[in-house]
Design a protein around this motif. Sequence first.
Motif, PDB file in Angstrom:
ATOM      1  N   TYR A   1      -6.248  -4.198  -6.614  1.00 49.94           N
ATOM      2  CA  TYR A   1      -5.785  -3.504  -6.653  1.00 49.94           C
ATOM      3  C   TYR A   1      -5.902  -2.230  -7.858  1.00 49.94           C
TER       4      TYR A   1
ATOM      5  N   PHE B   1      -5.090  -0.661  -2.282  1.00 54.03           N
ATOM      6  CA  PHE B   1      -4.706  -2.304  -2.377  1.00 54.03           C
ATOM      7  C   PHE B   1      -5.971  -2.650  -1.525  1.00 54.03           C
TER       8      PHE B   1
ATOM      9  N   LEU C   1       3.990   5.961 -11.886  1.00 52.66           N
ATOM     10  CA  LEU C   1       2.956   5.779 -10.696  1.00 52.66           C
ATOM     11  C   LEU C   1       2.757   6.684 -10.276  1.00 52.66           C
TER      12      LEU C   1
ATOM     13  N   LYS D   1      -1.638   4.191  -5.738  1.00 50.87           N
ATOM     14  CA  LYS D   1      -2.162   3.139  -6.137  1.00 50.87           C
ATOM     15  C   LYS D   1      -3.390   2.913  -4.906  1.00 50.87           C
TER      16      LYS D   1
ATOM     17  N   PHE E   1      -4.451   0.803 -10.240  1.00 49.54           N
ATOM     18  CA  PHE E   1      -3.354   1.968  -9.824  1.00 49.54           C
ATOM     19  C   PHE E   1      -3.706   2.865 -11.466  1.00 49.54           C
TER      20      PHE E   1
ATOM     21  N   THR F   1       3.763  -2.714  -6.413  1.00 52.98           N
ATOM     22  CA  THR F   1       3.840  -1.923  -7.646  1.00 52.98           C
ATOM     23  C   THR F   1       4.792  -2.424  -8.685  1.00 52.98           C
ATOM     24  N   GLN F   2       4.722  -2.230  -9.998  1.00 50.32           N
ATOM     25  CA  GLN F   2       5.382  -2.329 -10.835  1.00 50.32           C
ATOM     26  C   GLN F   2       6.594  -1.009 -11.085  1.00 50.32           C
ATOM     27  N   TYR F   3       7.543  -0.659 -11.820  1.00 47.49           N
ATOM     28  CA  TYR F   3       8.286   0.328 -12.244  1.00 47.49           C
ATOM     29  C   TYR F   3       8.376  -0.213 -13.679  1.00 47.49           C
TER      30      TYR F   3
END
Lengths: 113, 116
Positions: free
Chosen positions: A32, A51, A46, A49, A34, B104-106
């Motif tokens: 995955y 996946f 972010l 992303k 990002f 997702t990481q925040y």
Amino acid sequence: AQSVTQPDIHITVSEGASLELRCNYSYGATPYLFWYVQSPGQGLQLLLKYFSGDTLVQGIKGFEAEFKRSQSSFNLRKPSVHWSDAAEYFCAGRSYNTDKLIFGTGTRLQVFP
Amino acid sequence: DVKVTQSSRYLVKRTGEKVFLECVQDMDHENMFWYRQDPGLGLRLIYFSYDVKMKEKGDIPEGYSVSREKKERFSLILESASTNQTSMYLCASSPVVQGWLTDTQYFGPGTRLTVL
């Protein structure tokens, strides 16, 4: 070992020019992936992303990235850069079966008027 | 809107002091993370937690400990601060989706710690 590499430490572009930031990964299976952006003195936000599925991913602020398995790359692009895009950009990846993100060392983008 | 807050933006401590960095998220996320960020090294994982009172070592846990007594709060502790722990510290959280698979990481805004 799993890794994420950003070959460019610093990139300078003129406002209105196109942009491509490079990211290469080394994973056993498709990770995955990002892209995050960090403005000066701020945390990470972010951008987009990947996946699975469509290999061209659209993100916020007009950014997009393309996953290329054959090149082990996930490069970030923007057709026309704005002065407010000046920031540090981080590519990150993780395996499907772990919570741990591995970050690249970052690319600092400078934009000239 | 997603919100991760850190108790201080800037902190100056002396060598040998015990330092607490606090992180709070209001998104009911299961996972929380502590990273340090240094120029040229990117972000490196110190510790993470996937549940209350649970913790896992990251890549650079030496000299640090963590505490997670409540789901929303994750603390990083420097038992005896040293000058080589001068850095930017970033907290993050992420939700669990589809069983144990995370999303997702925040990230919070970060705490810039200087140890003199």
